[in-house]
Scaffold this motif. Sequence first.
Motif, PDB file in Angstrom:
ATOM      1  N   VAL A   1      22.092 -18.616  -2.242  1.00  0.00           N
ATOM      2  CA  VAL A   1      23.332 -18.804  -1.487  1.00  0.00           C
ATOM      3  C   VAL A   1      24.300 -17.669  -1.787  1.00  0.00           C
ATOM      4  N   LEU A   2      24.799 -17.055  -0.720  1.00  0.00           N
ATOM      5  CA  LEU A   2      25.825 -16.019  -0.850  1.00  0.00           C
ATOM      6  C   LEU A   2      27.215 -16.614  -0.705  1.00  0.00           C
ATOM      7  N   GLU A   3      27.390 -17.407   0.313  1.00  0.00           N
ATOM      8  CA  GLU A   3      28.676 -18.066   0.588  1.00  0.00           C
ATOM      9  C   GLU A   3      28.406 -19.527   0.880  1.00  0.00           C
ATOM     10  N   ALA A   4      29.160 -20.394   0.245  1.00  0.00           N
ATOM     11  CA  ALA A   4      29.009 -21.831   0.477  1.00  0.00           C
ATOM     12  C   ALA A   4      30.343 -22.380   0.951  1.00  0.00           C
ATOM     13  N   HIS A   5      30.602 -22.253   2.242  1.00  0.00           N
ATOM     14  CA  HIS A   5      31.858 -22.743   2.818  1.00  0.00           C
ATOM     15  C   HIS A   5      31.806 -24.244   3.084  1.00  0.00           C
ATOM     16  N   GLY A   6      30.619 -24.791   3.155  1.00  0.00           N
ATOM     17  CA  GLY A   6      30.491 -26.220   3.428  1.00  0.00           C
ATOM     18  C   GLY A   6      29.116 -26.549   3.943  1.00  0.00           C
ATOM     19  N   LYS A   7      28.997 -27.724   4.528  1.00  0.00           N
ATOM     20  CA  LYS A   7      27.672 -28.223   4.895  1.00  0.00           C
ATOM     21  C   LYS A   7      27.525 -28.567   6.373  1.00  0.00           C
ATOM     22  N   ASP A   8      28.170 -27.805   7.240  1.00  0.00           N
ATOM     23  CA  ASP A   8      27.980 -28.040   8.668  1.00  0.00           C
ATOM     24  C   ASP A   8      26.716 -27.368   9.184  1.00  0.00           C
ATOM     25  N   VAL A   9      26.403 -26.185   8.648  1.00  0.00           N
ATOM     26  CA  VAL A   9      25.256 -25.407   9.104  1.00  0.00           C
ATOM     27  C   VAL A   9      24.838 -24.440   7.996  1.00  0.00           C
ATOM     28  N   VAL A  10      23.537 -24.155   7.929  1.00  0.00           N
ATOM     29  CA  VAL A  10      23.014 -23.147   7.005  1.00  0.00           C
ATOM     30  C   VAL A  10      22.569 -21.959   7.845  1.00  0.00           C
ATOM     31  N   ILE A  11      23.026 -20.776   7.475  1.00  0.00           N
ATOM     32  CA  ILE A  11      22.619 -19.542   8.143  1.00  0.00           C
ATOM     33  C   ILE A  11      21.859 -18.715   7.115  1.00  0.00           C
ATOM     34  N   VAL A  12      20.599 -18.432   7.395  1.00  0.00           N
ATOM     35  CA  VAL A  12      19.756 -17.661   6.475  1.00  0.00           C
ATOM     36  C   VAL A  12      19.326 -16.373   7.171  1.00  0.00           C
TER      37      VAL A  12
END
Length: 183
Positions: free
Chosen positions: A63-74
């Motif tokens: 994980v680079l940025e964890a702004h929250g849990k609406d969506v994961v962008i990889v």
Amino acid sequence: MALRCIPHLTDYRPADANETAAVWKLALERKEPSFMALSRQDLPVMDAAKYKVFEGTAKGAYVLEAHGKDVVIVATGSEVYLALEAGEKLKAEGINATVVSMPSFKLFDEQTEEYKMSIFPHGIPKISIEAGATMGWYKYVGRDGVAIGIDRFGASAPGPIALEHLGISTAHIVETAKKLVKK
């Protein structure tokens, strides 16, 4: 993507100079053959301490940025920067994205199930980004996820123009994330 299908071949597609240094070290330490798919673009360098690049790269995805849990962008390779930009734009619009760098499918697949779930938790929509074939990405984003890539051959234009035309852009990632979050 095709090289990732070869048994016992470790893939490395680093996002910047720090990930490149990390994968170089890992490739020298491993007992099996490996390949590095490096970018030709002039890319910014991630802050190795902030992002824990060396520790994360060793796990194949982190994980680079964890702004929250609406969506994961990889993303992998140079597309990691598009993922980071999209994450910031989504945050500004009230959508909380976790941004993941995935420099090695093989190293990630060797991790514990607990670690894999910490990166790709169930119940959260996922988007992958790679300027290449989408084959293989659905293993990580799932059936309901979206793999943004290029499943065709041939495009003739300067890099940024071709990528924009093919949907490899921050705007397209943001639009895709919004649609996934609304479902």
